[in-house]
Enzyme design. Structure first.
Site, PDB file in Angstrom:
ATOM      1  N   THR A  93      -5.013 -33.484 -14.887  1.00 10.21           N
ATOM      2  CA  THR A  93      -6.083 -34.128 -15.651  1.00 10.21           C
ATOM      3  C   THR A  93      -6.660 -35.323 -14.913  1.00 10.21           C
ATOM      4  O   THR A  93      -7.868 -35.571 -14.973  1.00 10.21           O
ATOM      5  CB  THR A  93      -5.558 -34.564 -17.029  1.00 10.21           C
ATOM      6  N   SER A 106      -1.119 -28.548 -13.853  1.00  9.47           N
ATOM      7  CA  SER A 106       0.329 -28.456 -13.644  1.00  9.47           C
ATOM      8  C   SER A 106       0.961 -27.319 -14.435  1.00  9.47           C
ATOM      9  O   SER A 106       2.048 -26.861 -14.084  1.00  9.47           O
ATOM     10  CB  SER A 106       0.999 -29.782 -13.999  1.00  9.47           C
TER      11      SER A 106
END
Length: 359
Positions: free
Chosen positions: A11, A55
């Site tokens: 992010t 991730s």
């Protein structure tokens, strides 16, 4: 002071698109944004990119690549390494790096809950804090840590505790190592640091270990399916302090005898496991040969058990993520000895991590 900044995506490196957030911001640009906040002025910062991915899409081979990049940076003279990473699996990546990191120089992970193009992006401040901690003399010897929202968390025991809030991480039952305020460091604690267990090359070839959740009405189907799929070890995400239905406990006893290592974590976020109850509960699981892992999350325990199996030589014939033959249930004593060796390694590591009261 020489720092290495490694970008992996997440992010912190994402921008919003009509199709959703996508990692698209390079690590040099992240560093430029972080300089709006206090950053160690005397440090030379070398930027490297090993990926731009979310991730939740990472696998163990990706962690092996990251660990290799960290090792290369340290061999090249870096005094510390900072990694920008997505938050969804940061607790697992941090723990995996802790399993291979034997150096006193710090490795620090950070990220963001809001994308880089958010008007109130938290990534720049988090990255500045991570660089500050990495450059601080007190960070040496702490091993791997996570810096987020002004707090420094140890890799061992760290968890993502909130899906969206800026204060996304914690270490339930433990507490932070330090806090950072406007470039200043306040030290709080120094937990024991266990030794490295495996090498970075091992991360891409760990044996399969599955997490099996326990819930009201569960049976042994998932447990048996994991072993049939090639799992050399199983982590039970157990009730309370480490309890299971009697049917599951009986299956655990049989599997341990056949050479499968079984470890127990709790599905409760805070508190340690304890082998207290009979009637199929924790006391019976302990007698069946399961290993209780104190307050480690099921996700970190999964990595620890896989590393212990790798160290014990119980990782053949197939690496994680590839086709693996089911456990040879006719292996008898050899399989049981392998499982016992991995369990002993796991217990010794837990003791080194400060869990002297584990069963």
């Amino acid at each position: 002071m020489q720092l290495c900044l490694i970008g992996t995506g997440g992010t912190i490196a994402s921008r919003s698109t009509p199709a959703g957030r996508v990692a698209a911001v390079g690590v040099a640009e992240l560093l430029a944004a972080a300089r709006a906040f206090p950053v160690p002025g005397e440090a030379r910062i070398d930027c490297r990119e090993v990926g731009l991915r979310a991730s939740f899409a990472l696998g163990l081979p990706d962690l092996a690549v990251l660990a290799a990049a960290v090792g290369e940076a340290l061999r090249g003279g870096a005094d510390a390494v900072v990694v920008t990473h997505g938050t969804d699996s940061m607790e697992e990546t941090a723990f995996a790096l802790a399993l291979v990191h034997a150096d006193d120089r710090p490795i620090v992970l950070t990220g963001a809950q809001r994308p880089a193009d958010d008007p109130a992006a938290d990534g720049p401040r988090n990255l500045a804090a991570a660089l500050t901690w990495a450059a601080h003399p007190a960070a040496r010897g702490h091993g791997v840590g996570v810096v987020f929202d002004g707090a420094v968390w140890p890799a061992v025991g760290v968890r993502k505790t909130d899906t969206l809030a800026p204060a996304a991480f914690g270490a339930p039952g433990r507490g932070p190592l330090a806090r950072l305020d406007d470039g200043r460091v306040r030290l709080i604690g120094r937990p024991p640091r266990p030794d490295a267990l495996i090498g970075s090359d091992d991360l891409g070839a760990l044996p399969r270990v599955d997490v099996v959740p326990l819930y009201v009405g569960c049976d042994t189907a998932l447990l048996e399916a994991s072993v049939a799929a090639g799992a050399r070890g199983v982590v039970l995400c157990a009730f309370g302090a480490g309890n299971a239905p009697p049917e599951v406990t009986a299956a655990v006893e049989r599997l341990v005898a056949e050479g499968v290592t079984v470890a127990v974590a709790s599905r409760v976020q805070t508190g340690a496991t304890s082998a207290a109850y009979g009637a199929g509960g924790g006391a019976d699981l302990l007698r069946a040969g399961a290993v209780f892992a104190s307050d480690l999350s099921p996700w970190q325990l999964r990595l620890l058990l896989a590393a212990a199996l790798r160290r014990a030589g119980g990782d053949r014939p197939g690496p994680w993520g590839h086709a693996a033959a089911p456990v040879d249930r006719a292996a008898g004593a050899a399989g049981a000895d392998r499982a016992s060796g991995a369990a002993s390694i796991l217990r010794a590591w837990l003791t080194g991590a400060g869990h002297h009261d584990h069963p």
